[in-house]
Design a protein around this motif. Structure first.
Motif, short mmCIF file in Angstrom:
data_model
loop_
_atom_site.label_atom_id
_atom_site.label_comp_id
_atom_site.label_asym_id
_atom_site.label_seq_id
_atom_site.Cartn_x
_atom_site.Cartn_y
_atom_site.Cartn_z
N UNK A 1 0.83 -1.21 0.00
CA UNK A 1 0.00 0.00 0.00
C UNK A 1 0.86 1.26 0.00
N UNK A 2 1.90 1.29 0.83
CA UNK A 2 2.71 2.49 0.96
C UNK A 2 3.60 2.72 -0.24
N UNK A 3 4.07 1.64 -0.88
CA UNK A 3 4.91 1.80 -2.07
C UNK A 3 4.12 2.39 -3.22
N UNK B 1 -7.54 4.67 -2.16
CA UNK B 1 -8.99 4.48 -1.99
C UNK B 1 -9.39 3.29 -1.13
N UNK B 2 -8.50 2.29 -0.96
CA UNK B 2 -8.90 1.09 -0.22
C UNK B 2 -8.23 0.99 1.14
N UNK B 3 -7.47 2.02 1.53
CA UNK B 3 -6.75 1.96 2.81
C UNK B 3 -7.72 1.79 3.97
N UNK C 1 -10.10 -1.34 8.33
CA UNK C 1 -11.33 -1.84 8.98
C UNK C 1 -11.28 -3.34 9.14
N UNK C 2 -10.75 -4.03 8.14
CA UNK C 2 -10.62 -5.48 8.19
C UNK C 2 -9.78 -5.91 9.39
N UNK D 1 -8.42 -7.03 -6.21
CA UNK D 1 -9.68 -6.64 -6.83
C UNK D 1 -9.72 -5.14 -7.16
N UNK D 2 -8.88 -4.37 -6.47
CA UNK D 2 -8.80 -2.93 -6.77
C UNK D 2 -7.84 -2.68 -7.94
#
Length: 846
Positions: free
Chosen positions: A88-90, A97-99, A104-105, A125-126
């Motif tokens: 995610x950070x890279x 948008x999915x962070x 939450x997961x 999926x994103x």
């Protein structure tokens, strides 16, 4: 002339030379099928290979996430979280948008592998392209308890492609200096045999010449060939030597074969402290078999096993062509590993290592002792030394509570009778702790046949006694009395490095057990109180605080200043949890939470807040927020409701959710207040979990009892809608109770069509699940009755009987229960043994 061959952290594109390994890695990435495993010695270009793959193969439709595992994590979940965070950070612009969905997961308390797999699916999926996860320094997992799970999860990602096609766009590239098979601790698990090995060999002469050309080094062919004669294409050596030559060219010094020889001997073959030579020599020092193999290679003999050839390759000594004549890969390495040096290492290792290891053991530096004895064990010691090494290696593991490794080394036929008896004492305890009590008791009974009054006799006797408490308290009492007498007999000897204080503390623990036996049989038993007081008088600070707390509870009016003394005793002695101390009186987390609950006073919380602040700063090292510590204290406190109400203004939503949940359960009898807390709970729940369903089920049942049929249907439908959006087998199975009640609601209002549809769905969920034949709220018998009742709705009969679901069950301390831990592990044991984990939220009763 500008310098080109600088000290780069990684080789830049204009100097990088591709080899066969680069082409093999490209094929693996292009095919996106089996993962690749780069197997090569350290300092041989492995990281540059991976960086170049990312640099050249990454595109708008393919991204690489490079993860360095050398910064090892204590827990499996932390390792998975790091991988997801790196992705995610890279690529922050892609995954921003999915962070929130990922985070939450993480609040759902899923088993680590499930959370990781679901996170990957959200990412895939994103992003509709390919994702390559590079796991570098994978051998760092060797020291992690969860290493097998990491490899199993990678296998699972591949085999899950049948069900989740998005995994077709995911592959892994692993790299390390150890065979994957050696990283699997549990040989009963599937081997990691799905990866394509990639061996990284040195430059061919053609590749060497390509590097010389790219470096723009102005040397003639004879000089280039001379470099190759020394290095045989080793990239690290070639680069560093050419950099030295470049410096001489800039200084306008002549470059000859003689000057190259001086550079190499001065740089590598004088002090031997430059990479990769220094590292290779250190590895050779640690392994006797490798040293013997090098002697064979230096003598031009080749009677070396394939297994040892792999070791030599991973040490950076030979290339990967194991089926050909094996030779030391280049002249520099060969001259750094002379037979004279090998012989000096052999002599040195024989002189000091065993003694040094024993010194570390005696000074209780067990981890250092383990490192020394493990090295010794790899050096094929003599039979005499082998027994000493195995005994103290096993004993060192025992002292750090690694029971698996203890058994590995101490289940051995020691020739010395004393070593055999001492080893058996530790083995018996390890077997009991590992789930083999009958064999463990048998070993311990053998140890106590001869009353030796040393630690190992007492260790065996104590473990038999504490494991006899539940089944035969009189026998246990007698054994603890024997232990006290034994401690008295050896008191003057300070045997086995145990001081008088340590022996006194051991007597205190035995007196404590004898006191508890009496006080459990008869409340306020005078003999029990007397024994407890004697225990307190002898115990050290770590143990005396808890014993004093018990005494105060027995006579609460004798010390009006007790609360002050309790807090000051903990803080002034800088108490923290001691992982190695397993006595029931030792200062531990459950005791601390108990003290916090005891101290809570809504009229004056000065002492409570003082201990809470100390706990947050010094015991938990600010890794757990204060509100969560307080919440956990509420779980075992008589002031539970008051503590929870004091947390209603906190900002931490994850803790506030738990507070609303527990307050709703506490107010279960008061429907109005229950629903106030339940509604607040629902507003915080972003993603419903299996553990949440219990309170939903209570709310639904209340609505049914109050004949609020439409409200009940609405809540059931809302809940099911959330459940169906989540791919979680446990959640889906637990949802049986919700489908059941929805069918009952529809049936009650004579909505036949929806009643039948929901009843059919209920039956389907029960039948399709691969989980157990009961849920956390419904036992096996009740589940069968639900099936029968749902069948009655689908195929109507004259009468139907509504089945109430089971809630808020109370368990006896000796009643056997089954729990499921947050990592998915299921254990069955007595309630009192699992109560701590249940109240701390580590598991739920199923």
């Amino acid at each position: 002339m500008t310098k080109i061959l600088k000290k780069y952290t990684s080789i830049p594109p204009h100097l990088y030379v591709e080899r066969d390994a680069d082409l093999q890695l490209k094929r693996i990435v292009d095919e996106m099928q089996r993962p690749g495993y780069v197997l090569v010695a350290r300092q041989m270009g492995k990281t540059n290979l991976l960086i170049n793959a990312k640099r050249t193969l990454e595109s708008d439709n393919r991204i690489f996430a490079y993860v360095d595992l050398s910064n090892s994590f204590k827990y499996e979940r932390e390792c998975y979280l790091n991988i997801i965070d790196v992705i995610i950070e890279t690529f922050e612009d892609i995954f921003e948008p999915i962070v929130s969905e990922i985070y939450s997961l993480r609040k759902n308390s899923l088993p680590p592998h499930k959370e990781y797999s679901k996170s990957l699916r959200i990412i895939l999926n994103h992003f509709k392209g390919d994702i390559v996860i590079i796991l570098d320094e994978i051998d760092a997992l060797r020291t992690a308890d969860y290493s097998d799970n990491i490899f199993a999860q990678i296998r699972s990602n591949y085999f899950s492609r049948t069900n989740f096609e998005e995994f077709e766009r995911l592959t892994y590239i692993l790299s390390g200096v150890i065979e994957p098979t050696e990283l699997i601790k549990d040989r009963n698990k599937s081997p990691f045999n799905i990866g394509d090995k990639i061996y990284l060999d040195d430059f061919t002469l053609e590749e060497h010449n390509t590097f010389i050309k790219k470096s723009k080094l102005k040397i003639d062919n004879s000089i280039s060939n001379e470099i190759y004669k020394w290095t045989n294409g080793n990239p690290r050596l070639t680069f560093d030597i050419c950099s030295e030559i470049e410096d001489q060219i800039i200084s306008k010094k002549p470059i000859t074969k003689e000057s190259i020889s001086l550079i190499i001997k001065g740089k590598y073959l004088t002090l031997y402290d430059i990479a990769p030579i220094d590292h290779i020599r250190e590895l050779v020092k640690s392994n006797k078999d490798v040293r013997q193999a090098i002697i064979q290679l230096q003598n031009n003999t080749n009677d070396i096993s394939d297994e040892l050839k792999k070791k030599l390759y991973l040490f950076g000594i030979i290339n990967s062509q194991f089926n050909k004549t094996t030779k030391i890969k280049n002249r520099i390495i060969k001259e750094s590993l002379t037979i004279d040096w090998i012989n000096s290492v052999e002599k040195s290792s024989k002189d000091i290592t065993v003694t040094f290891g024993l010194a570390k053991y005696v000074s209780k530096e067990y981890k250092e002792a383990i490192e020394i004895f493990e090295t010794l064990l790899n050096n094929s010691p003599s039979n005499k030394d082998l027994e000493t090494i195995k005994y103290f290696l096993g004993a060192s593991y025992y002292n750090i509570r690694n029971y698996e490794k203890t058994l590995k080394h101490l289940v051995y036929d020691f020739s010395d009778t004393e070593d055999k008896r001492k080893a058996l004492s530790m083995v018996g305890v390890c077997k009991i702790a590992s789930g083999n009590p009958s064999e463990g008791y048998k070993d311990l009974e053998t140890v106590i046949e001869t009353k030796t009054n040393d630690f190992y006799y007492q260790n065996a006797l104590y473990n038999i006694a504490i494991n006899t408490l539940n089944s035969d308290s009189k026998k246990a009492d007698s054994l603890f009395n024997d232990l006290i007498e034994s401690a008295i007999e050896i008191e003057s000897e300070a045997e086995e490095n145990r001081t008088t204080d340590e022996i006194d503390n051991f007597k205190a623990i035995c007196l404590y057990h004898r006191a508890v036996i009496r006080l459990e049989e008869k409340e306020n038993d005078l003999e029990g109180i007397k024994l407890l007081q004697s225990s307190y008088d002898l115990a050290n600070t770590q143990n005396s605080i808890y014993i004093k707390h018990l005494l105060h509870n027995l006579k609460p009016n004798e010390n009006t200043n007790y609360k002050n003394e309790l807090v000051n005793s903990i803080i002034s002695n800088n108490l923290i949890f001691e992982n190695q101390n397993t006595y029931p009186t030792s200062f531990n987390e459950r005791h601390l939470l108990n003290y916090l609950g005891y101290l809570f006073d809504k009229d004056d919380n000065t002492l409570y807040k003082k201990l809470l602040k100390y706990s947050y700063k010094y015991i938990y090292n600010k890794e757990v927020n204060k509100s969560f510590i307080a919440y956990r204290a509420s779980k075992i406190s008589n002031n539970s409701k008051q503590i929870l109400e004091s947390l209603l203004d906190i900002k931490e939503k994850d803790v506030l959710k738990l507070v609303y949940y527990d307050l709703a359960i506490i107010e279960n009898e008061n429907s109005i207040i229950f629903f106030e807390y339940f509604k607040k709970f629902k507003t915080i729940v972003n993603r419903i979990s299996a553990n949440d369903l219990y309170i939903y089920a209570i709310a639904i049942r209340k609505l049914f009892d109050e004949k609020k049929i439409e409200d009940g249907i609405k809540l059931c439908v809302e809940t099911i809608k959330q459940i169906e959006q989540i791919d979680d087998e446990v959640l889906n199975y637990e949802s049986i109770i919700i489908y059941y009640w929805l069918s009952i609601f529809y049936d009650t209002k004579n909505d036949v069509v929806n009643a039948k549809l929901t009843a059919t769905k209920t039956i389907e969920v029960i039948k399709l699940s691969s989980l157990e034949t009961k849920t956390s709220m419904i036992d096996e018998k009740a589940l069968k009755l639900i099936q029968e009742q749902m069948n009655d709705i689908v195929y109507p009969k004259p009468t139907q009987q509504i089945l109430p679901f089971i809630s808020n069950k109370k368990y006896g301390r000796n009643e056997r229960i089954k729990v499921r831990y947050n990592n998915g592990k299921v254990i069955e044991d007595k309630f009192k043994k699992l109560e701590k984990d249940i109240t701390s939220g580590n598991c739920v009763i199923i």
